[in-house]
Design a protein around this motif. Structure first.
Motif, PDB file in Angstrom:
ATOM      1  N   ARG A   1       3.528  -8.804   4.722  1.00 17.54           N
ATOM      2  CA  ARG A   1       2.844  -8.648   6.013  1.00 17.54           C
ATOM      3  C   ARG A   1       2.845  -7.186   6.448  1.00 17.54           C
ATOM      4  O   ARG A   1       1.828  -6.644   6.866  1.00 17.54           O
ATOM      5  N   HIS A   2       3.994  -6.556   6.416  1.00 19.32           N
ATOM      6  CA  HIS A   2       4.108  -5.122   6.678  1.00 19.32           C
ATOM      7  C   HIS A   2       4.752  -4.520   5.429  1.00 19.32           C
ATOM      8  O   HIS A   2       5.977  -4.550   5.283  1.00 19.32           O
ATOM      9  N   HIS A   3       3.944  -3.971   4.547  1.00 16.88           N
ATOM     10  CA  HIS A   3       4.433  -3.596   3.221  1.00 16.88           C
ATOM     11  C   HIS A   3       5.025  -2.179   3.199  1.00 16.88           C
ATOM     12  O   HIS A   3       6.161  -1.975   2.793  1.00 16.88           O
ATOM     13  N   PHE A   4       4.253  -1.191   3.621  1.00 16.63           N
ATOM     14  CA  PHE A   4       4.770   0.186   3.632  1.00 16.63           C
ATOM     15  C   PHE A   4       4.161   0.965   4.795  1.00 16.63           C
ATOM     16  O   PHE A   4       3.207   0.510   5.440  1.00 16.63           O
ATOM     17  N   GLU A   5       4.727   2.130   5.019  1.00 14.09           N
ATOM     18  CA  GLU A   5       4.283   3.001   6.106  1.00 14.09           C
ATOM     19  C   GLU A   5       4.206   4.432   5.592  1.00 14.09           C
ATOM     20  O   GLU A   5       5.046   4.864   4.790  1.00 14.09           O
ATOM     21  N   VAL A   6       3.214   5.181   6.038  1.00 12.14           N
ATOM     22  CA  VAL A   6       3.097   6.606   5.742  1.00 12.14           C
ATOM     23  C   VAL A   6       3.341   7.371   7.039  1.00 12.14           C
ATOM     24  O   VAL A   6       2.630   7.174   8.025  1.00 12.14           O
TER      25      VAL A   6
ATOM     26  N   ASN B   1       8.046  -7.600  -2.742  1.00 13.33           N
ATOM     27  CA  ASN B   1       7.882  -7.166  -4.137  1.00 13.33           C
ATOM     28  C   ASN B   1       8.090  -5.670  -4.335  1.00 13.33           C
ATOM     29  O   ASN B   1       7.950  -5.173  -5.443  1.00 13.33           O
ATOM     30  N   GLY B   2       8.402  -4.968  -3.279  1.00 11.27           N
ATOM     31  CA  GLY B   2       8.674  -3.543  -3.402  1.00 11.27           C
ATOM     32  C   GLY B   2       7.436  -2.670  -3.303  1.00 11.27           C
ATOM     33  O   GLY B   2       6.298  -3.132  -3.450  1.00 11.27           O
ATOM     34  N   THR B   3       7.680  -1.385  -3.038  1.00 10.73           N
ATOM     35  CA  THR B   3       6.619  -0.374  -2.989  1.00 10.73           C
ATOM     36  C   THR B   3       6.841   0.597  -4.137  1.00 10.73           C
ATOM     37  O   THR B   3       7.967   1.086  -4.331  1.00 10.73           O
ATOM     38  N   PHE B   4       5.787   0.884  -4.875  1.00  6.28           N
ATOM     39  CA  PHE B   4       5.900   1.751  -6.047  1.00  6.28           C
ATOM     40  C   PHE B   4       5.049   2.999  -5.851  1.00  6.28           C
ATOM     41  O   PHE B   4       3.900   2.919  -5.403  1.00  6.28           O
ATOM     42  N   LEU B   5       5.642   4.150  -6.179  1.00  3.33           N
ATOM     43  CA  LEU B   5       4.933   5.424  -6.095  1.00  3.33           C
ATOM     44  C   LEU B   5       4.825   6.007  -7.494  1.00  3.33           C
ATOM     45  O   LEU B   5       5.851   6.311  -8.121  1.00  3.33           O
ATOM     46  N   ASP B   6       3.594   6.127  -7.973  1.00  5.54           N
ATOM     47  CA  ASP B   6       3.335   6.657  -9.314  1.00  5.54           C
ATOM     48  C   ASP B   6       4.191   5.939 -10.364  1.00  5.54           C
ATOM     49  O   ASP B   6       4.794   6.558 -11.250  1.00  5.54           O
TER      50      ASP B   6
ATOM     51  N   GLN C   1      -0.417   7.666  -6.295  1.00  4.19           N
ATOM     52  CA  GLN C   1      -0.822   6.266  -6.437  1.00  4.19           C
ATOM     53  C   GLN C   1       0.293   5.374  -5.881  1.00  4.19           C
ATOM     54  O   GLN C   1       1.421   5.402  -6.365  1.00  4.19           O
ATOM     55  N   ILE C   2      -0.048   4.567  -4.879  1.00  6.02           N
ATOM     56  CA  ILE C   2       0.916   3.664  -4.254  1.00  6.02           C
ATOM     57  C   ILE C   2       0.541   2.237  -4.653  1.00  6.02           C
ATOM     58  O   ILE C   2      -0.616   1.827  -4.511  1.00  6.02           O
ATOM     59  N   ARG C   3       1.533   1.483  -5.151  1.00  8.09           N
ATOM     60  CA  ARG C   3       1.267   0.076  -5.487  1.00  8.09           C
ATOM     61  C   ARG C   3       2.008  -0.826  -4.522  1.00  8.09           C
ATOM     62  O   ARG C   3       3.218  -0.709  -4.326  1.00  8.09           O
ATOM     63  N   ALA C   4       1.232  -1.724  -3.892  1.00  9.39           N
ATOM     64  CA  ALA C   4       1.779  -2.710  -2.966  1.00  9.39           C
ATOM     65  C   ALA C   4       1.197  -4.059  -3.357  1.00  9.39           C
ATOM     66  O   ALA C   4      -0.018  -4.258  -3.270  1.00  9.39           O
ATOM     67  N   GLY C   5       2.029  -4.969  -3.814  1.00 11.57           N
ATOM     68  CA  GLY C   5       1.523  -6.239  -4.300  1.00 11.57           C
ATOM     69  C   GLY C   5       0.669  -6.009  -5.533  1.00 11.57           C
ATOM     70  O   GLY C   5       1.088  -5.336  -6.482  1.00 11.57           O
ATOM     71  N   SER C   6      -0.571  -6.512  -5.514  1.00 14.95           N
ATOM     72  CA  SER C   6      -1.497  -6.318  -6.635  1.00 14.95           C
ATOM     73  C   SER C   6      -2.442  -5.146  -6.397  1.00 14.95           C
ATOM     74  O   SER C   6      -3.361  -4.923  -7.188  1.00 14.95           O
TER      75      SER C   6
ATOM     76  N   VAL D   1      -3.475  -1.078  -5.682  1.00 22.13           N
ATOM     77  CA  VAL D   1      -3.131   0.326  -5.887  1.00 22.13           C
ATOM     78  C   VAL D   1      -3.918   1.145  -4.863  1.00 22.13           C
ATOM     79  O   VAL D   1      -5.145   1.012  -4.773  1.00 22.13           O
ATOM     80  N   ILE D   2      -3.217   1.946  -4.095  1.00 17.89           N
ATOM     81  CA  ILE D   2      -3.831   2.747  -3.025  1.00 17.89           C
ATOM     82  C   ILE D   2      -3.638   4.214  -3.355  1.00 17.89           C
ATOM     83  O   ILE D   2      -2.513   4.657  -3.650  1.00 17.89           O
ATOM     84  N   THR D   3      -4.709   4.974  -3.313  1.00 20.83           N
ATOM     85  CA  THR D   3      -4.644   6.413  -3.569  1.00 20.83           C
ATOM     86  C   THR D   3      -4.528   7.169  -2.252  1.00 20.83           C
ATOM     87  O   THR D   3      -5.283   6.899  -1.302  1.00 20.83           O
ATOM     88  N   PHE D   4      -3.581   8.122  -2.216  1.00 20.67           N
ATOM     89  CA  PHE D   4      -3.336   8.921  -1.013  1.00 20.67           C
ATOM     90  C   PHE D   4      -4.004  10.285  -1.157  1.00 20.67           C
ATOM     91  O   PHE D   4      -3.935  10.916  -2.208  1.00 20.67           O
ATOM     92  N   ALA D   5      -4.639  10.753  -0.066  1.00 19.08           N
ATOM     93  CA  ALA D   5      -5.240  12.093  -0.060  1.00 19.08           C
ATOM     94  C   ALA D   5      -5.053  12.722   1.310  1.00 19.08           C
ATOM     95  O   ALA D   5      -5.484  12.147   2.319  1.00 19.08           O
ATOM     96  N   PRO D   6      -4.383  13.900   1.406  1.00 21.31           N
ATOM     97  CA  PRO D   6      -4.284  14.598   2.690  1.00 21.31           C
ATOM     98  C   PRO D   6      -5.627  15.241   3.031  1.00 21.31           C
ATOM     99  O   PRO D   6      -6.331  15.738   2.151  1.00 21.31           O
ATOM    100  N   LEU D   7      -5.968  15.213   4.320  1.00 23.10           N
ATOM    101  CA  LEU D   7      -7.245  15.771   4.772  1.00 23.10           C
ATOM    102  C   LEU D   7      -7.027  16.664   5.983  1.00 23.10           C
ATOM    103  O   LEU D   7      -7.735  16.550   6.991  1.00 23.10           O
ATOM    104  N   ASP D   8      -6.037  17.543   5.907  1.00 24.08           N
ATOM    105  CA  ASP D   8      -5.757  18.426   7.044  1.00 24.08           C
ATOM    106  C   ASP D   8      -6.979  19.282   7.355  1.00 24.08           C
ATOM    107  O   ASP D   8      -7.677  19.748   6.453  1.00 24.08           O
ATOM    108  N   GLU D   9      -7.219  19.482   8.633  1.00 24.42           N
ATOM    109  CA  GLU D   9      -8.312  20.352   9.038  1.00 24.42           C
ATOM    110  C   GLU D   9      -7.958  21.036  10.351  1.00 24.42           C
ATOM    111  O   GLU D   9      -7.146  20.535  11.125  1.00 24.42           O
ATOM    112  N   GLU D  10      -8.578  22.182  10.588  1.00 24.82           N
ATOM    113  CA  GLU D  10      -8.359  22.934  11.819  1.00 24.82           C
ATOM    114  C   GLU D  10      -9.628  22.846  12.650  1.00 24.82           C
ATOM    115  O   GLU D  10     -10.702  23.258  12.217  1.00 24.82           O
TER     116      GLU D  10
END
Length: 477
Positions: free
Chosen positions: A87-92, A108-113, A127-132, A134-143
């Protein structure tokens, strides 16, 4: 010609660098150099994109401090089809070191790469794996540049000066962002008004706005005021009571005079901010809270950090956005507009009639340094309205100190007492006389006296009781 270094008074908005736009023509003798202050806000955005699994293609971009992912509809990224996701798997979380991935006790745990983690920092493309899934993370900082607001008024605040219109523009830009804010500025510059404006312009405006003055609450009660207490937790705790964070749930909490917070309470406050849950004094259970935190201080927190009086990690956690309010003496051109708005208040007109300030009196008001800033200006107006019978406010109606006629008098202390006792007696005399004066001016109205003095209502009530003052007798008959 080399452009001059920006003067620190040109603009005060943080974070983001201040740039100066100069006129294209080089200044010659007798010409004016036009300088336009600009500021920017650095947004720490990121994107989560489901690249594999039953929810492939689902994504989100956000500048929130915390992003939750899981099967529950309340998450920021909802894995609708993935039946193996918790229900609440991971947090960034965004931290001073970057974006932190935290497992939320998933089944089932959270897997990073490819490696199971509990807490780990993310890199671009992680690459973050939660359940089945895979979620890709990308920072998008901007000014993002912040332009001075075109209006000279915002949520009860008035300011035609570039500095205040820059603050108004910053408030409008950051209010919808659900991030923590620190407001810094001298006493009386309007930090609480800024916090209320941020709340009113945010997505939390329908939720509660709870104000807590960390400097006005007795040290032995501050923890209870913040986090609440259970019945019997300490002497006088005859019933359980929620603290400010619980009362502010789904809304905003404004922590005024944050620099006054005891050092032993700072890590407890940090834990509440990081875990989004509180434990009452004397209690064992924790309560989840969803609160936006706005803090204010008239202290230089960087100096407090250097001196070991304030935690750097707490400062960073709160100062995702920082607003520096200019003192009134640095925006004297706003004084006529502030006075005009105050004198047009319907309640004031009903009590005192229509008033106007003469040109001579206005010149004196604009020439005074205003160490107490807008709050002192409001108090002076309140004083003036008591003595100005006609429609015009003249120089002679202004207090002596504003006219520059007041001669400093030595403090009346008893040199026969010890230093500690003499100081305590002097402080008590000041508190009694100041409070009596404020209450008389406010017709015995404790709420109004709290607003004009900058003290918490509970502090006013405590001092009234301490000095046996009769506020009711000061009300008009």
């Amino acid at each position: 010609m080399t452009a001059p270094n920006p003067h620190p008074d040109d603009i005060h908005t943080n974070p983001g660098d201040v740039g100066l736009e100069l006129s294209s023509q080089s200044p010659l003798l007798g010409e004016t150099l036009v300088v336009e202050p600009r500021a920017s806000v650095k947004l720490h955005k990121c994107r989560l994109l489901v690249t594999s699994g039953p929810d492939t293609g689902r994504s989100m971009v956000s500048d929130k401090e915390r992003l939750r992912c899981g099967a529950h509809p309340g998450n920021d990224l909802v894995l609708v089809e993935d039946r193996t996701a918790s229900r609440h798997h991971f947090e960034v979380q965004y931290t001073e070191r970057g974006h932190l991935l935290v497992d939320l006790g998933s089944t089932n745990g959270t897997f990073l790469d490819g490696r199971r983690i509990e807490r780990a920092y993310l890199s671009p493309g992680s690459q973050i794996r939660a359940g089945s899934s895979v979620i890709t993370f990308a920072p998008l900082d901007e000014e993002v540049p912040v332009e001075p607001d075109r209006e000279g008024e915002l949520c009860g605040m008035v300011g035609q000066s570039v500095k205040m219109r820059q603050v108004f523009g910053l408030i409008k830009r950051i209010a919808p962002m659900d991030v923590s804010v620190i407001i810094q500025g001298e006493t009386g510059t309007g930090k609480e008004l800024v916090s209320c404006a941020i709340h009113e312009l945010s997505g939390r405006k329908k939720g509660p706005m709870v104000v807590l003055d960390c400097g006005a609450i007795p040290p032995n009660l501050i923890e209870s005021e913040l986090f609440g207490h259970e019945k019997g937790a300490f002497t006088g705790a005859v019933a359980s009571r929620p603290g400010a964070f619980e009362r502010a749930n789904q809304g905003t909490i404004f922590l005024d005079e944050l620099g006054e917070l005891r050092t032993d309470l700072q890590p407890k406050l940090l834990r509440v901010l990081e875990n989004r849950e509180v434990r009452r004094v004397g209690g064992n259970e924790t309560e989840e809270v969803d609160v936006r935190v706005i803090a204010a201080t008239n202290r230089d927190l960087q100096k407090e950090i250097d001196a070991g009086a304030f935690r750097e990690d707490l400062f960073f956690r709160l100062s995702v956005i920082s607003i520096q309010l200019p003192p009134l003496r640095q925006r004297r051109e706003d004084i006529p507009f502030i006075i005009r708005k105050e004198l047009a208040d319907p309640d004031l007109v009903a009590r005192h009639g229509k008033k106007r300030v003469s040109a001579q009196a206005m010149a004196v008001l604009q020439g005074y340094p205003w160490p107490g800033n807008v709050r002192e200006l409001m108090n002076v107006l309140s004083h003036v309205l008591t003595f100005a019978d006609g429609p015009n406010i003249e120089v002679q109606h202004l207090p002596a100190r504003v006219q520059g006629q007041q001669v400093d008098q030595p403090l009346p202390f008893n040199e026969l007492l010890s230093f500690k006792d003499a100081k305590e007696q002097l402080l008590e005399n000041f508190e009694r006389e100041y409070l009596t004066s404020v209450l008389k001016r406010c017709d015995g109205n404790i709420s109004r006296a709290a607003r004009e003095s900058g003290l918490h209502r509970k502090s006013i009530e405590r001092l009234v009781k301490k000095y046996s003052l009769d506020a009711r007798a000061m009300k008009p008959r």
